[in-house]
Design a protein around this motif. Structure first.
Motif, mmCIF file in Angstrom:
data_model
loop_
_atom_site.group_PDB
_atom_site.id
_atom_site.type_symbol
_atom_site.label_atom_id
_atom_site.label_comp_id
_atom_site.label_asym_id
_atom_site.label_seq_id
_atom_site.Cartn_x
_atom_site.Cartn_y
_atom_site.Cartn_z
ATOM 1 N N GLN A 1 0.838 -1.186 0.000
ATOM 2 C CA GLN A 1 0.000 0.000 0.000
ATOM 3 C C GLN A 1 0.877 1.242 0.000
ATOM 4 O O GLN A 1 1.776 1.366 0.818
ATOM 5 C CB GLN A 1 -0.911 0.008 1.223
ATOM 6 N N VAL A 2 0.614 2.155 -0.927
ATOM 7 C CA VAL A 2 1.391 3.378 -1.036
ATOM 8 C C VAL A 2 0.959 4.369 0.045
ATOM 9 O O VAL A 2 -0.224 4.601 0.255
ATOM 10 C CB VAL A 2 1.216 4.005 -2.418
ATOM 11 N N HIS A 3 1.961 4.931 0.722
ATOM 12 C CA HIS A 3 1.698 5.873 1.797
ATOM 13 C C HIS A 3 2.541 7.108 1.593
ATOM 14 O O HIS A 3 3.767 7.029 1.518
ATOM 15 C CB HIS A 3 2.029 5.222 3.141
ATOM 16 N N MET A 4 1.876 8.258 1.468
ATOM 17 C CA MET A 4 2.566 9.528 1.303
ATOM 18 C C MET A 4 2.140 10.458 2.425
ATOM 19 O O MET A 4 0.965 10.502 2.782
ATOM 20 C CB MET A 4 2.216 10.156 -0.060
ATOM 21 N N VAL A 5 3.086 11.232 2.954
ATOM 22 C CA VAL A 5 2.801 12.085 4.100
ATOM 23 C C VAL A 5 3.226 13.511 3.819
ATOM 24 O O VAL A 5 4.399 13.764 3.503
ATOM 25 C CB VAL A 5 3.515 11.579 5.360
ATOM 26 N N GLU A 6 2.280 14.425 3.943
ATOM 27 C CA GLU A 6 2.585 15.846 3.823
ATOM 28 C C GLU A 6 2.824 16.438 5.207
ATOM 29 O O GLU A 6 2.252 15.981 6.195
ATOM 30 C CB GLU A 6 1.434 16.618 3.165
ATOM 31 N N SER A 7 3.628 17.488 5.247
ATOM 32 C CA SER A 7 3.854 18.221 6.485
ATOM 33 C C SER A 7 4.197 19.658 6.147
ATOM 34 O O SER A 7 4.452 19.985 4.984
ATOM 35 C CB SER A 7 4.982 17.583 7.301
ATOM 36 N N GLY A 8 4.179 20.509 7.162
ATOM 37 C CA GLY A 8 4.572 21.898 6.969
ATOM 38 C C GLY A 8 3.430 22.884 6.905
ATOM 39 O O GLY A 8 3.652 24.094 6.836
ATOM 40 N N GLY A 9 2.200 22.389 6.915
ATOM 41 C CA GLY A 9 1.071 23.302 6.904
ATOM 42 C C GLY A 9 0.952 24.052 8.216
ATOM 43 O O GLY A 9 1.636 23.758 9.188
ATOM 44 N N GLY A 10 0.078 25.051 8.216
ATOM 45 C CA GLY A 10 -0.127 25.832 9.424
ATOM 46 C C GLY A 10 -0.861 27.109 9.123
ATOM 47 O O GLY A 10 -1.441 27.267 8.041
ATOM 48 N N SER A 11 -0.838 27.999 10.096
ATOM 49 C CA SER A 11 -1.509 29.291 9.959
ATOM 50 C C SER A 11 -0.474 30.391 9.802
ATOM 51 O O SER A 11 0.531 30.410 10.510
ATOM 52 C CB SER A 11 -2.372 29.563 11.187
ATOM 53 N N VAL A 12 -0.730 31.300 8.882
ATOM 54 C CA VAL A 12 0.209 32.376 8.598
ATOM 55 C C VAL A 12 -0.574 33.613 8.169
ATOM 56 O O VAL A 12 -1.698 33.491 7.665
ATOM 57 C CB VAL A 12 1.210 31.936 7.510
ATOM 58 N N GLN A 13 0.006 34.763 8.368
ATOM 59 C CA GLN A 13 -0.636 35.988 7.917
ATOM 60 C C GLN A 13 -0.364 36.226 6.437
ATOM 61 O O GLN A 13 0.633 35.728 5.884
ATOM 62 C CB GLN A 13 -0.136 37.173 8.736
ATOM 63 N N ALA A 14 -1.239 36.963 5.814
ATOM 64 C CA ALA A 14 -1.065 37.297 4.406
ATOM 65 C C ALA A 14 0.306 37.924 4.185
ATOM 66 O O ALA A 14 0.770 38.747 4.991
ATOM 67 C CB ALA A 14 -2.147 38.252 3.949
ATOM 68 N N GLY A 15 0.948 37.511 3.102
ATOM 69 C CA GLY A 15 2.297 37.968 2.803
ATOM 70 C C GLY A 15 3.386 37.069 3.338
ATOM 71 O O GLY A 15 4.557 37.223 2.979
ATOM 72 N N GLY A 16 2.995 36.134 4.194
ATOM 73 C CA GLY A 16 3.958 35.227 4.796
ATOM 74 C C GLY A 16 4.315 34.060 3.890
ATOM 75 O O GLY A 16 3.860 33.967 2.745
ATOM 76 N N SER A 17 5.124 33.161 4.430
ATOM 77 C CA SER A 17 5.625 32.015 3.674
ATOM 78 C C SER A 17 5.464 30.726 4.466
ATOM 79 O O SER A 17 5.468 30.739 5.699
ATOM 80 C CB SER A 17 7.111 32.200 3.328
ATOM 81 N N LEU A 18 5.335 29.651 3.736
ATOM 82 C CA LEU A 18 5.347 28.311 4.306
ATOM 83 C C LEU A 18 6.052 27.389 3.323
ATOM 84 O O LEU A 18 6.043 27.640 2.113
ATOM 85 C CB LEU A 18 3.923 27.782 4.534
#
Length: 124
Positions: A1-18
């Motif tokens: 079974q293929v398993h892929m994991v995302e990370s790095g999301g979150g809350s940020v103000q406009a103009g910010g970066s992730l």
């Protein structure tokens, strides 16, 4: 079974970066066409960035110049650098792999394997 994991999301103000990451132990990312998709509540899933095994990329106009897709083959990881974020970028973000693709694609129908998603929220 293929398993892929995302990370790095979150809350940020406009103009910010992730920076989002997507990793898997199921296959070699560098051998697949990879893509990033997002889906906001009540909206269709949108493909906005893709990279093929040769490193060619494709972007939707909505993110062009602000987002960069890349991959680190040594780490078997796909990245999405998001700069100048806007409230309309708020969505669940998914990485995907296309087993049969030979060129970048922004169509979800072309992708075989999907991660579980990571939430990005941008406040004004």
């Amino acid at each position: 079974q293929v398993h892929m994991v995302e990370s790095g999301g979150g809350s940020v103000q406009a103009g910010g970066s992730l920076r989002l990451s997507c990793t898997t132990s199921s296959f070699t990312i560098g051998r697949y066409c990879m893509g990033w998709f997002r889906q906001a509540p009540g909206k269709e899933r949108e493909g906005f960035a893709s990279i093929d095994s040769d490193g060619s990329t494709s972007y939707a106009d909505s993110v062009k110049g602000r987002f960069t897709i890349s991959q680190d083959n040594a780490k078997n990881t796909l990245f999405l650098q998001m700069n100048s974020l806007k409230p309309e970028d708020s969505a669940m973000y998914y990485c995907a792999a296309g087993a049969l693709l030979i060129a970048p694609s922004l169509s979800s129908a072309d992708f075989t394997y999907w991660g579980q998603g990571t939430q990005v929220s941008v406040s004004s």
